[in-house]
Design a protein around this motif. Structure first.
Motif, PDB file in Angstrom:
ATOM      1  N   LEU A   1       1.414  -1.035   0.052  1.00 11.81           N
ATOM      2  CA  LEU A   1       0.108  -0.010   0.113  1.00 11.81           C
ATOM      3  C   LEU A   1       0.596   1.637  -0.087  1.00 11.81           C
ATOM      4  CD1 LEU A   1      -2.774  -0.873   2.390  1.00 11.81           C
ATOM      5  CD2 LEU A   1      -2.998  -0.438  -0.270  1.00 11.81           C
TER       6      LEU A   1
ATOM      7  N   TYR B   1      -1.214  -6.175  -3.925  1.00 11.33           N
ATOM      8  CA  TYR B   1      -2.212  -6.379  -2.592  1.00 11.33           C
ATOM      9  C   TYR B   1      -3.159  -7.285  -2.689  1.00 11.33           C
ATOM     10  CZ  TYR B   1      -4.354  -3.765   1.684  1.00 11.33           C
ATOM     11  OH  TYR B   1      -5.285  -3.523   2.479  1.00 11.33           O
TER      12      TYR B   1
ATOM     13  N   VAL C   1      -6.593   9.601  -0.836  1.00 12.07           N
ATOM     14  CA  VAL C   1      -5.885   8.626  -0.267  1.00 12.07           C
ATOM     15  C   VAL C   1      -4.697   9.009  -0.604  1.00 12.07           C
ATOM     16  CG1 VAL C   1      -3.727   7.532  -2.921  1.00 12.07           C
ATOM     17  CG2 VAL C   1      -7.254   7.970  -3.055  1.00 12.07           C
TER      18      VAL C   1
ATOM     19  N   SER D   1      -8.490 -10.568  -8.783  1.00  9.54           N
ATOM     20  CA  SER D   1      -7.194  -9.459  -8.479  1.00  9.54           C
ATOM     21  C   SER D   1      -7.684  -8.885  -7.513  1.00  9.54           C
ATOM     22  CB  SER D   1      -7.500  -8.952  -9.512  1.00  9.54           C
ATOM     23  OG  SER D   1      -7.840  -9.571 -10.560  1.00  9.54           O
TER      24      SER D   1
ATOM     25  N   CYS E   1     -10.069  -6.619  -6.125  1.00 13.32           N
ATOM     26  CA  CYS E   1     -10.271  -5.088  -6.277  1.00 13.32           C
ATOM     27  C   CYS E   1     -11.322  -4.712  -5.360  1.00 13.32           C
ATOM     28  CB  CYS E   1     -10.838  -4.870  -8.162  1.00 13.32           C
ATOM     29  SG  CYS E   1     -10.573  -5.833  -9.430  1.00 13.32           S
TER      30      CYS E   1
ATOM     31  N   CYS F   1     -10.019  -2.253  -2.377  1.00 13.33           N
ATOM     32  CA  CYS F   1      -9.742  -0.894  -2.225  1.00 13.33           C
ATOM     33  C   CYS F   1     -11.154  -0.392  -2.763  1.00 13.33           C
ATOM     34  CB  CYS F   1      -8.382  -0.823  -3.404  1.00 13.33           C
ATOM     35  SG  CYS F   1      -7.057  -1.640  -2.441  1.00 13.33           S
ATOM     36  N   HIS F   2     -11.856  -1.393  -3.879  1.00 17.43           N
ATOM     37  CA  HIS F   2     -13.239  -0.152  -4.519  1.00 17.43           C
ATOM     38  C   HIS F   2     -14.400  -0.965  -4.013  1.00 17.43           C
ATOM     39  CE1 HIS F   2     -10.885   1.642  -7.416  1.00 17.43           C
ATOM     40  NE2 HIS F   2      -9.911   0.832  -7.567  1.00 17.43           N
TER      41      HIS F   2
ATOM     42  N   ILE G   1     -10.741   2.588  -0.054  1.00 22.61           N
ATOM     43  CA  ILE G   1      -9.541   2.868  -0.664  1.00 22.61           C
ATOM     44  C   ILE G   1     -10.014   3.784  -1.947  1.00 22.61           C
ATOM     45  CG2 ILE G   1      -7.123   2.998  -1.331  1.00 22.61           C
ATOM     46  CD1 ILE G   1      -6.772   0.663   1.167  1.00 22.61           C
ATOM     47  N   GLY G   2      -9.818   3.472  -3.133  1.00 19.88           N
ATOM     48  CA  GLY G   2     -10.157   4.117  -4.520  1.00 19.88           C
ATOM     49  C   GLY G   2     -11.729   4.590  -5.267  1.00 19.88           C
TER      50      GLY G   2
ATOM     51  N   VAL H   1     -18.922   3.411 -12.839  1.00 19.70           N
ATOM     52  CA  VAL H   1     -17.730   4.259 -13.363  1.00 19.70           C
ATOM     53  C   VAL H   1     -17.842   3.764 -14.826  1.00 19.70           C
ATOM     54  CG1 VAL H   1     -16.521   0.809 -13.540  1.00 19.70           C
ATOM     55  CG2 VAL H   1     -14.878   3.754 -13.034  1.00 19.70           C
TER      56      VAL H   1
ATOM     57  N   ARG I   1     -19.550   6.921 -16.095  1.00 15.91           N
ATOM     58  CA  ARG I   1     -18.060   7.875 -15.933  1.00 15.91           C
ATOM     59  C   ARG I   1     -17.315   7.712 -17.187  1.00 15.91           C
ATOM     60  NH1 ARG I   1     -18.260   6.997 -10.611  1.00 15.91           N
ATOM     61  NH2 ARG I   1     -16.396   5.683 -10.140  1.00 15.91           N
TER      62      ARG I   1
ATOM     63  N   TYR J   1      -9.487   2.131 -19.533  1.00 17.06           N
ATOM     64  CA  TYR J   1      -9.453   1.693 -18.326  1.00 17.06           C
ATOM     65  C   TYR J   1      -8.034   0.833 -18.413  1.00 17.06           C
ATOM     66  CZ  TYR J   1     -14.044   1.733 -17.473  1.00 17.06           C
ATOM     67  OH  TYR J   1     -15.411   2.118 -16.717  1.00 17.06           O
TER      68      TYR J   1
ATOM     69  N   LEU K   1      -5.523   0.020 -15.773  1.00 19.26           N
ATOM     70  CA  LEU K   1      -5.007  -1.504 -14.618  1.00 19.26           C
ATOM     71  C   LEU K   1      -4.139  -1.474 -14.809  1.00 19.26           C
ATOM     72  CD1 LEU K   1      -8.012  -3.129 -15.914  1.00 19.26           C
ATOM     73  CD2 LEU K   1      -7.618  -2.781 -13.868  1.00 19.26           C
TER      74      LEU K   1
ATOM     75  N   MET L   1      -2.973   2.455  -6.090  1.00 17.23           N
ATOM     76  CA  MET L   1      -2.953   1.171  -6.588  1.00 17.23           C
ATOM     77  C   MET L   1      -2.661   0.356  -7.350  1.00 17.23           C
ATOM     78  SD  MET L   1      -6.235   0.827  -9.719  1.00 17.23           S
ATOM     79  CE  MET L   1      -6.734  -0.226 -10.674  1.00 17.23           C
ATOM     80  N   PRO L   2      -2.645  -0.867  -7.528  1.00 16.77           N
ATOM     81  CA  PRO L   2      -1.397  -1.571  -7.694  1.00 16.77           C
ATOM     82  C   PRO L   2      -1.668  -2.053  -9.094  1.00 16.77           C
ATOM     83  CG  PRO L   2      -3.006  -2.946  -6.031  1.00 16.77           C
ATOM     84  CD  PRO L   2      -3.515  -1.444  -6.438  1.00 16.77           C
TER      85      PRO L   2
ATOM     86  N   LEU M   1     -16.810  -3.300 -16.274  1.00 17.51           N
ATOM     87  CA  LEU M   1     -16.892  -2.364 -15.773  1.00 17.51           C
ATOM     88  C   LEU M   1     -17.294  -1.848 -16.372  1.00 17.51           C
ATOM     89  CD1 LEU M   1     -12.510  -2.034 -14.704  1.00 17.51           C
ATOM     90  CD2 LEU M   1     -14.253  -2.057 -13.121  1.00 17.51           C
TER      91      LEU M   1
END
Lengths: 494, 229
Positions: A52, A66, A427, B69, B71, B74-75, B123-124, B130, B133, B140, B144, B156-157, B204
């Protein structure tokens, strides 16, 4: 219960050592395997928090993202360490309190092996990209029957022990263990059947998932942790529990309220609004059993708190007890919209989950392990210094995690709620705290290495040998001297 | 003694069974059997449409990539009504504001998913809408491949494993990522999305949870959100 009161007779001592010997191998197996998982889990915790803080680290390797490290970390922590160490404590306590021997030690070890293999396959799958992303049910669908079966064997053994118990009314620790043994298969089967094998409402899937997480906490981690604390505290301070009635009230209040929680993880979520609301209300009412526990422990220890300086078991247990109360308060607070609008979905979510699983449960279980292992291996912990190291590094780590995750949650949640601001503010504000998270997990990993090392020594029988029959501390070690002074050595040698 | 033991077991069972039945089993059944509703004329939507909208395209492969993955850590995909948070006030989170469609999410919105990825942490950004948007696939893919290509301090990883680097064969492929600056690959090479990446982007793009609700004007819906409780 009566145990703490009466002077133990020679017969009692002999009986106990027979019982201890009967549970020796399964309990040691669970503890040692669990400690190995724990070390791995904390390393993964460190790696995931590092990711992170430094998102481009190890970029090319999907195993080290992560999104895979974090679930692997939680899996190893919950199923590898937490539940498994809990099994050891449950088996030992149940045998001791029911005063019955374990007759199926081999079956238990087989069940334990099945459990470990299943968890290993599960963690590797999550790590390798076959996880489900359903929090705490990350393992691929085919694994749950193995875990379920293995648990059923263990819980069946515990239930039968309770049924065969000798002596009068059941002590509150036994009730908690019995409850945990009975409830978990039901919770686990419900969640897995709904999530993996029925094609119903996608939203209810997520809700059932949250219910599962909370039930695992309230119907398993908390009962098992409390069963140990209710045993260790009176035992070491050498007096009976302050109020038996209060303990009863606490037990039943928790049992009645716990099942309603879970949907409050999604306050304002796409559910009929009574569902999160009732979860929030139950979480607030759970302050009643939390207070009952606090009063009882404080009452029991009154005037003898100085024993904490000497007894590792008591020290770990009391730390856990404090964390338990904090958890109750935090969760009750975050059931209010005014708080949840900031903290829901923030770093504080992880902070709270770690608070209960590590700060409370694991600490109490460490306390129990420091108490139990010398009794079943017939040797003493090699080094009191390493125990102190384990305690301090772990407590610093845990306190750091909790303080920083809540602060991060407020900073981050506050920025998200400032709707006119840039999203990236949240963030950026969270990022600094994440560094502390990584440092804390590093401290905890070091502590666990010390713990694992000592436990392995004990496992191979390389602890400090004592003279005389089991349980008698004629030559108390540094760390054990207080326990001896505290009276149970007297009680057991009598 | 015997009866006391059975009473104890009965108590434990009852304590668990009541919420289990009322909070899990019955609502699960109820929410799993919601019938799609038809729009009426007042709703001013195509006559053939119903709510929840029928799902097009195979997003379920994408859902499993999204799942494996991680996601979800964080989302979120859950827009809270204003009494519970200001999600609706963040631009685009509640859906298409220009057409007055923005609203909080409802159970039916997830009917095309096998598991509603409501989330664990945020976190995101929230991703419930989305797909309204952002509509550009290349955007995208860049996000990614490495989120830093677009947002310097994003944590974001990178999901580089969803992309393939290969020698350019004659001409640069149409779907190759436009990587610049420090993200550029060696001369003569290009980075293209794998099937998994395409499936994830499909998923997405399908995140549009702002369909009109039958029988409720858009304004009424906003009012309902604040009196829902």
């Amino acid at each position: 219960m009566s145990e703490t009161m009466q002077e133990a007779s020679v017969q009692d001592v002999q009986e106990r050592s027979v019982i201890d010997r009967s549970v020796r191998y399964p309990v040691l197996f669970f503890f040692t395997a669990a400690a190995g998982w724990l070390f791995l889990a904390t390393l993964l915790g460190f790696a995931s928090s590092l990711k992170l803080a430094a998102p481009e680290l190890w970029d090319a390797c999907p195993w080290l993202g992560y999104g895979r490290l974090f679930p692997a970390h939680m899996d190893a922590l919950i199923y590898g360490w937490g539940m498994q160490a809990g099994f050891g404590v449950m088996i030992w306590l149940m045998a001791r309190l029911c005063r019955v021997e374990v007759k199926n030690a081999t079956t238990l070890i087989v069940a334990g092996n099945v459990w470990n293999v299943a968890v290993l396959v599960g963690v590797l799958s999550v790590w390798g990209g076959y996880g489900t992303s359903m929090p705490w049910i990350y393992f691929p669908a085919f694994l749950w029957p193995a875990l379920f079966l293995s648990y059923s064997v263990i819980s069946g053994t515990l239930l039968m022990m309770f049924k065969r118990r000798r002596g009068g009314e059941a002590y509150v620790s036994q009730k908690y263990i019995f409850g945990a043994a009975l409830w978990f298969p039901w919770i686990y089967a419900t969640a897995n059947l709904i999530l993996h094998h029925t094609g119903g409402s996608a939203v209810m899937d997520a809700g059932v998932n949250a219910w599962f997480m909370n039930n695992l906490i309230y119907f398993w981690f908390i009962p098992v942790g409390l069963s140990s604390a209710y045993y260790i505290i009176p035992k070491i301070v050498g007096r009976p529990i302050y109020s038996y009635q209060l303990a009863q009230v606490g037990f039943w209040a928790l049992a009645v309220l716990a099942g309603w929680t879970g949907f409050n993880r999604f306050l304002g979520g796409p559910f009929p609004s009574w569902m999160p609301a009732i979860g929030g209300a139950a979480s607030i009412l759970i302050l009643i059993p939390v207070a009952a526990v606090a009063v009882n422990f404080l009452g029991t220890m009154a005037g003898r708190t100085s024993l904490m300086h000497y007894s590792p078991s008591l020290r770990f247990t009391v730390f856990g007890g404090i964390m338990f109360n904090l958890y109750g308060v935090f969760i009750a607070l975050s059931s209010y919209f005014d708080v949840s609008r900031y903290l829901q979905f923030s770093y504080a979510t992880v902070g709270f989950d770690i608070l209960i699983i590590y700060g409370f449960f694991s600490m109490v279980i460490f306390g129990a392990i420091y108490f139990i292992v010398p009794r079943i291996t017939e040797c003493e912990w090699p080094s009191g210094k390493l125990i102190r190291f384990h305690f301090w590094y772990t407590s610093y780590g845990i306190i750091t995690i909790i303080v920083f995750m809540i602060a991060a949650g407020l900073a981050q949640g506050g920025a998200i709620n400032d709707w006119s601001g840039d999203f990236m503010d949240s963030v950026r504000r969270g990022n600094g705290y994440v560094v502390a998270l990584a440092i804390a997990w590093a401290l905890i990993s070091m502590a666990n290495l010390a713990f694992y090392y000592q436990l392995l020594l004990m496992f191979f029988g390389w602890g400090r040998k004592t003279e005389g029959p089991t349980l008698i501390h004629k030559k108390p070690g540094e760390a054990m001297s207080a326990e001896a002074a505290a009276g149970f050595a007297k009680e057991e040698t009598a | 003694m015997k009866t006391e033991f059975s009473r104890f077991i009965l108590g434990l069972t009852a304590a668990f069974a009541l919420p289990w039945l009322l909070l899990i089993v019955l609502p699960y059944y109820q929410l799993s059997t919601i019938e799609p509703e038809l729009y009426s004329e007042e709703d001013e939507v195509d006559a053939a449409a119903s709510y929840p909208p029928a799902w097009t395209g195979a997003s379920s492969d994408g859902e499993s990539v999204y799942a494996s993955s991680g996601c979800i850590y964080c989302h979120t995909q859950m827009v809270r009504p204003t009494y519970a948070g200001v999600d609706m006030w963040r631009k685009g989170w509640g859906g298409n504001e220009e057409d007055g469609l923005a609203r909080e999410t409802r159970p039916q919105d997830y009917s095309g998913d096998s598991y509603a990825m409501l989330g664990y942490m945020r976190i995101g950004q929230d991703l419930a809408n989305v797909g309204t948007r952002h509509t550009d696939r290349a955007w995208y893919h860049l996000k990614l491949y490495n989120a830093r290509t677009q947002v310097v301090d994003s944590n974001m990883p990178s999901y580089k494993n969803l992309y393939r680097k290969r020698l350019i064969d004659g001409q640069v492929s149409d779907n190759a990522l436009k990587l610049e600056g420090r993200f550029a690959v060696e001369e003569g090479y290009e980075v293209i999305p794998t099937e998994k990446a395409e499936a994830l982007v499909d998923y997405l793009l399908s995140r549009k949870m702002d369909a009109k609700i039958p029988g409720q004007g858009v304004e009424k819906e906003v009012a309902a959100a604040s009196t829902d409780k």
